[in-house]
Write an enzyme that holds these catalytic residues in place. Structure first.
Site, short mmCIF file in Angstrom:
data_model
loop_
_atom_site.label_atom_id
_atom_site.label_comp_id
_atom_site.label_asym_id
_atom_site.label_seq_id
_atom_site.Cartn_x
_atom_site.Cartn_y
_atom_site.Cartn_z
N SER A 34 0.84 -1.19 0.00
CA SER A 34 0.00 0.00 0.00
C SER A 34 0.88 1.24 0.00
CB SER A 34 -0.92 -0.03 1.23
OG SER A 34 -1.89 0.97 1.14
N ASN A 35 0.27 2.39 0.20
CA ASN A 35 0.99 3.66 0.27
C ASN A 35 0.82 4.27 1.66
OD1 ASN A 35 1.98 3.96 -2.37
ND2 ASN A 35 -0.03 4.56 -3.09
N ALA A 36 1.79 5.09 2.04
CA ALA A 36 1.73 5.72 3.38
C ALA A 36 0.85 6.97 3.33
CB ALA A 36 3.14 6.07 3.84
N ALA A 47 -3.91 8.40 -2.88
CA ALA A 47 -2.56 7.89 -3.16
C ALA A 47 -2.73 6.45 -3.63
CB ALA A 47 -1.71 7.96 -1.90
#
Ligand code: CTP
Length: 210
Positions: A21-23, A88
């Site tokens: 995933s993305n932060a 994101a």
């Protein structure tokens, strides 16, 4: 106005328990959604998994994967005046999702990743009379890269922000138009940046509002 907002990260699963995933905290997209509601407009929020509570009054659609975000946004976009794409989105996903849970073998593993579909670019293709505002997170050649994204995804405007924005309460952004000019710049809490952005959109999309 009725505005579609994408927010938060997407997740792409390797097996039934592990994902990449993305932060992203989702704060910017949620602040924009709140600002839209505060200004008396309708907000349709499509969000990946975050720990925030959706603003009261927003039409909320929870998604997990990029494919789900794509499908949900493509259905909702025609019913809105425009979209603000603050999500994101995960750019890659494992070529295959393994059923169950992969066991450790004691040896290194390699993962084959393929690109996910681009939600914003897909909405850009179904633009018609809608307006489209994208976000660009850039660490180098910022304006040039952001402008390329604006053009590739058929946006009217793009908000340039930098990696410092990730997981922060604050943001410092520039708004670029199709010529690459900086037409506005705002810094401060994500709440205040969101308010200024929505105020700017109210004025500058006036000719497009049904
Ligand atoms: N975006 C999207 N779907 C994707 C990737 C990005 O909708 N699969 C949207 C984001 O929500 C944002 C814009 O496209 O509004 C730009 O996202 P960004 O992460 O800055 O750029 P990418 O297109 O992913 O390119 P790169 O990661 O190479 O910078």
């Amino acid at each position: 106005m009725r505005i579609l907002v994408t927010a938060g990260p997407t997740r792409e699963y390797l097996d039934d328990v592990r994902y990449i995933s993305n932060a992203s905290s989702g704060r910017m997209g949620y602040a924009i959604t709140q600002a839209i509601l505060n200004a008396g407009h309708e907000a349709v929020l499509v969000s990946g998994p975050v720990s925030l509570v959706p603003p009261i009054g927003a039409e909320f659609h929870a998604v997990e994967s990029t494919d789900q975000m794509m499908q949900t946004c493509r259905e909702l976009f025609p019913l809105c005046d425009g979209v603000i794409a603050a999500a994101a989105v995960c750019d890659y996903k494992p070529r295959e999702r393994i059923a169950g849970k992969m066991s450790k073998t004691g040896a290194p593993i390699s993962l084959e990743m393929i690109e996910t579909d681009d939600v914003l670019a897909a909405l850009g293709k179904q633009k018609d009379s809608h307006w489209i505002l994208g976000f660009a997170l850039e660490a180098q050649n910022e304006r040039e890269n952001a402008l390329q994204k604006l053009r590739r995804k058929n946006c009217n405007w793009i908000v340039l922000n930098r990696p410092e924005a990730i997981a922060s309460e604050k943001n410092s952004v520039e708004l670029l138009d199709e010529t690459g000019s900086t037409i506005a710049a705002w810094s401060g809490t994500k709440t205040s940046v969101a308010e200024k952005l929505v105020c700017w959109l109210e004025i500058n999309t006036a000719s497009l509002i049904k």
